[in-house]
Design a protein around this motif. Structure first.
Motif, PDB file in Angstrom:
ATOM      1  N   ILE A  79      -6.223 -25.044   1.976  1.00 52.76           N
ATOM      2  CA  ILE A  79      -5.722 -26.284   2.136  1.00 52.76           C
ATOM      3  C   ILE A  79      -6.779 -27.128   1.227  1.00 52.76           C
ATOM      4  N   TYR A  80      -5.864 -28.138   0.333  1.00 54.27           N
ATOM      5  CA  TYR A  80      -6.453 -28.819  -0.454  1.00 54.27           C
ATOM      6  C   TYR A  80      -6.241 -30.511  -0.259  1.00 54.27           C
ATOM      7  N   GLU A  81      -6.874 -31.189   0.165  1.00 51.58           N
ATOM      8  CA  GLU A  81      -6.728 -32.510   0.656  1.00 51.58           C
ATOM      9  C   GLU A  81      -6.854 -33.433  -0.727  1.00 51.58           C
ATOM     10  N   ALA A  82      -5.821 -34.358  -1.007  1.00 54.80           N
ATOM     11  CA  ALA A  82      -5.886 -34.929  -2.258  1.00 54.80           C
ATOM     12  C   ALA A  82      -5.200 -36.299  -2.097  1.00 54.80           C
ATOM     13  N   LYS A  83      -5.845 -37.218  -2.838  1.00 56.37           N
ATOM     14  CA  LYS A  83      -5.371 -38.575  -2.790  1.00 56.37           C
ATOM     15  C   LYS A  83      -4.447 -38.611  -4.098  1.00 56.37           C
ATOM     16  N   ASP A  84      -3.783 -39.554  -4.217  1.00 55.08           N
ATOM     17  CA  ASP A  84      -2.728 -39.832  -5.149  1.00 55.08           C
ATOM     18  C   ASP A  84      -3.110 -39.330  -6.506  1.00 55.08           C
ATOM     19  N   ASP A  85      -4.377 -40.002  -6.990  1.00 55.90           N
ATOM     20  CA  ASP A  85      -5.138 -39.538  -8.169  1.00 55.90           C
ATOM     21  C   ASP A  85      -5.713 -38.445  -8.541  1.00 55.90           C
ATOM     22  N   GLU A  86      -5.607 -37.523  -7.380  1.00 53.69           N
ATOM     23  CA  GLU A  86      -6.185 -36.236  -7.511  1.00 53.69           C
ATOM     24  C   GLU A  86      -5.253 -35.282  -7.502  1.00 53.69           C
ATOM     25  N   LEU A  87      -4.087 -35.628  -7.143  1.00 53.39           N
ATOM     26  CA  LEU A  87      -3.023 -34.698  -6.901  1.00 53.39           C
ATOM     27  C   LEU A  87      -2.645 -33.628  -8.147  1.00 53.39           C
ATOM     28  N   GLU A  88      -2.860 -34.370  -9.502  1.00 51.72           N
ATOM     29  CA  GLU A  88      -2.382 -33.569 -10.603  1.00 51.72           C
ATOM     30  C   GLU A  88      -3.256 -32.536 -10.979  1.00 51.72           C
ATOM     31  N   SER A  89      -4.706 -32.909 -10.755  1.00 51.66           N
ATOM     32  CA  SER A  89      -5.788 -31.869 -11.005  1.00 51.66           C
ATOM     33  C   SER A  89      -5.716 -30.597  -9.858  1.00 51.66           C
ATOM     34  N   LEU A 134      -2.089 -23.649  -9.402  1.00 54.18           N
ATOM     35  CA  LEU A 134      -1.159 -22.819 -10.032  1.00 54.18           C
ATOM     36  C   LEU A 134      -1.916 -22.004 -10.683  1.00 54.18           C
ATOM     37  N   LYS A 135      -3.443 -22.097 -10.990  1.00 55.39           N
ATOM     38  CA  LYS A 135      -3.893 -21.085 -11.737  1.00 55.39           C
ATOM     39  C   LYS A 135      -4.483 -20.272 -10.832  1.00 55.39           C
ATOM     40  N   ASP A 136      -4.557 -20.441  -9.547  1.00 58.23           N
ATOM     41  CA  ASP A 136      -5.329 -19.434  -8.487  1.00 58.23           C
ATOM     42  C   ASP A 136      -4.080 -18.288  -8.285  1.00 58.23           C
ATOM     43  N   SER A 137      -4.535 -16.807  -8.734  1.00 59.03           N
ATOM     44  CA  SER A 137      -3.785 -15.825  -8.682  1.00 59.03           C
ATOM     45  C   SER A 137      -3.559 -15.364  -7.141  1.00 59.03           C
ATOM     46  N   ASP A 138      -4.315 -15.917  -5.988  1.00 58.82           N
ATOM     47  CA  ASP A 138      -4.438 -15.288  -4.896  1.00 58.82           C
ATOM     48  C   ASP A 138      -3.359 -16.092  -4.124  1.00 58.82           C
ATOM     49  N   VAL A 139      -2.545 -17.119  -4.565  1.00 59.78           N
ATOM     50  CA  VAL A 139      -1.800 -17.890  -4.078  1.00 59.78           C
ATOM     51  C   VAL A 139      -0.221 -17.600  -4.239  1.00 59.78           C
ATOM     52  N   LYS A 163       5.271 -37.883  -7.306  1.00 58.33           N
ATOM     53  CA  LYS A 163       4.415 -38.641  -8.096  1.00 58.33           C
ATOM     54  C   LYS A 163       3.440 -38.192  -9.144  1.00 58.33           C
ATOM     55  N   LEU A 164       4.092 -36.584  -9.371  1.00 60.86           N
ATOM     56  CA  LEU A 164       3.414 -36.056 -10.595  1.00 60.86           C
ATOM     57  C   LEU A 164       4.082 -36.171 -11.799  1.00 60.86           C
ATOM     58  N   PRO A 165       3.319 -35.902 -13.058  1.00 57.76           N
ATOM     59  CA  PRO A 165       3.936 -36.146 -14.207  1.00 57.76           C
ATOM     60  C   PRO A 165       5.326 -35.182 -14.373  1.00 57.76           C
ATOM     61  N   GLU A 166       6.316 -35.496 -15.193  1.00 57.77           N
ATOM     62  CA  GLU A 166       7.376 -34.682 -15.301  1.00 57.77           C
ATOM     63  C   GLU A 166       7.247 -33.336 -15.811  1.00 57.77           C
ATOM     64  N   ILE A 167       6.334 -32.909 -16.855  1.00 58.85           N
ATOM     65  CA  ILE A 167       6.070 -31.897 -17.156  1.00 58.85           C
ATOM     66  C   ILE A 167       5.518 -30.974 -16.020  1.00 58.85           C
ATOM     67  N   LEU A 168       4.734 -31.406 -15.277  1.00 53.60           N
ATOM     68  CA  LEU A 168       4.199 -30.536 -14.266  1.00 53.60           C
ATOM     69  C   LEU A 168       5.172 -30.482 -13.049  1.00 53.60           C
ATOM     70  N   ARG A 169       6.054 -31.426 -12.908  1.00 54.30           N
ATOM     71  CA  ARG A 169       7.191 -31.212 -12.080  1.00 54.30           C
ATOM     72  C   ARG A 169       8.040 -30.048 -12.160  1.00 54.30           C
ATOM     73  N   ASP A 170       8.223 -29.872 -13.731  1.00 54.75           N
ATOM     74  CA  ASP A 170       9.292 -28.797 -14.327  1.00 54.75           C
ATOM     75  C   ASP A 170       8.433 -27.589 -14.167  1.00 54.75           C
ATOM     76  N   THR A 171       7.152 -27.396 -14.533  1.00 51.79           N
ATOM     77  CA  THR A 171       6.471 -26.404 -14.225  1.00 51.79           C
ATOM     78  C   THR A 171       6.818 -25.760 -12.943  1.00 51.79           C
ATOM     79  N   LEU A 172       6.497 -26.839 -11.754  1.00 54.76           N
ATOM     80  CA  LEU A 172       6.624 -26.389 -10.366  1.00 54.76           C
ATOM     81  C   LEU A 172       7.911 -26.011 -10.110  1.00 54.76           C
ATOM     82  N   SER A 173       9.021 -26.547 -10.458  1.00 53.56           N
ATOM     83  CA  SER A 173      10.204 -26.234 -10.316  1.00 53.56           C
ATOM     84  C   SER A 173      10.495 -24.757 -10.837  1.00 53.56           C
TER      85      SER A 173
END
Lengths: 99, 205
Positions: free
Chosen positions: A23-33, A39-44, A56-66
């Motif tokens: 579980i990673y609690e994150a405020k708006d400014d920490e979301l991206e990191s 995404l880098k964690d191979s156990d997830v 709220k994420l930048p478009e590039i990261l949103r695309d990576t997620l989708s």
């Protein structure tokens, strides 16, 4: 493999109750990191986020997620995931079948 | 490859004929693959829609339950209970093949736990917390199901798009160009033959 959840404290508490450990609690400014870290964690295997947080994420990261398959990203609330899939269906099949 | 790039020789003509035959065979196969993938996609689509609506409903219910638990027991109690949870849900990714597309199959374990194995004390907490835990466990189950189906759908869509591009490229670019090259060579060869006959007639005369 495990589930991972990123979001504000209200969103993640319920998942703690279900026993999720990553579980990673994150405020708006920490979301991206945080998202990049997960995404880098191979156990997830499955990555859960709230639809509003995804927006709220930048478009590039949103695309990576989708596009991401491992981990698979599942969004809850908002209109995020279904509209992403809808766009993808329109693009690939040529017709909006998500109705 | 334009018609002007090909050498007007018989061997080139034979080569082109072979290439056209191969491309047409490939085009037919890819078209069949595309249609098969679209059929598979239709199967998955209805499942995905159902799972999405179930997931949204489960999320709403879970939110409601945790809201009630927090208002009755207090946010700190719910949080401290959450930190006491023991077993994390485990998932295993396996893969299976749908018409050449490798899609995941997700197996899960320890998602739903009996009340005495959750890790928090039964006496110190109320049934509101138990209900919230129950509803979140159901939500996690739905998430795992949705992850499998939505990933399958994404992968199928990617492959449909890729196959469609290939089919279109073969149908509208590769095969017409090869046919153009072939007709150029046969016309040129006929022309050369006529020139040759004419030349021979001139020499004879």
């Amino acid at each position: 493999m495990e589930l991972a959840v990123v979001g504000n404290s209200e969103f993640v508490t319920g998942f703690r109750l279900a026993g999720v450990k990553k579980i990673y609690e994150a405020k708006d400014d920490e979301l991206e990191s945080m998202v990049t870290k997960v995404l880098k964690d191979s156990d997830v295997g499955i990555f859960v986020m709230h639809g509003d947080d995804v927006n709220k994420l930048p478009e590039i990261l949103r695309d990576t997620l989708s596009e991401s398959v491992e981990p698979t990203v599942v969004t809850l609330g908002g209109t995020g995931e279904s509209s992403n899939l809808r766009e993808k269906i329109k693009q690939s099949v040529g017709v909006d079948l998500w109705k | 490859m334009g018609a002007k790039d090909v050498k007007p020789t018989r061997s080139e003509l034979i080569d082109l004929k072979k290439k056209i035959k191969l491309s047409e065979g490939g085009h037919k196969l890819l078209k069949m693959k595309r249609d098969g993938l679209i059929l598979e996609f239709f199967d998955i689509l209805s499942k995905a829609k159902d799972v999405r609506s179930e997931l949204d409903a489960a999320y709403e219910k879970a939110n409601e339950k945790i809201g009630i638990a927090e208002s009755v027991e207090g946010r700190m109690t719910v949080k401290s209970t959450a930190f006491a949870m023991k077993d994390a849900p485990q998932i295993e990714l396996e893969s299976h093949n749908i018409m050449g597309v490798v899609v995941p199959k997700i197996e899960s374990s320890s998602v739903r736990k009996p009340i005495n194995k959750r890790g928090y004390g039964i006496l110190g907490t109320s049934s509101y917390i138990d209900e919230a835990v129950d509803s979140y466990e159901i939500l996690v189950e739905k998430i795992i199901l949705a992850a499998e189906i939505e990933t399958t759908m994404k992968k199928l869509l990617d492959d449909i798009e890729k196959t469609k591009r290939r089919v279109n490229a073969l149908e509208f670019k590769v095969i017409p160009e090869l046919k153009e090259g072939m007709s150029f060579i046969s016309l040129r060869l006929e022309e050369m033959e006529r020139e040759n006959t004419f030349r021979l007639k001139r020499i004879k005369a």
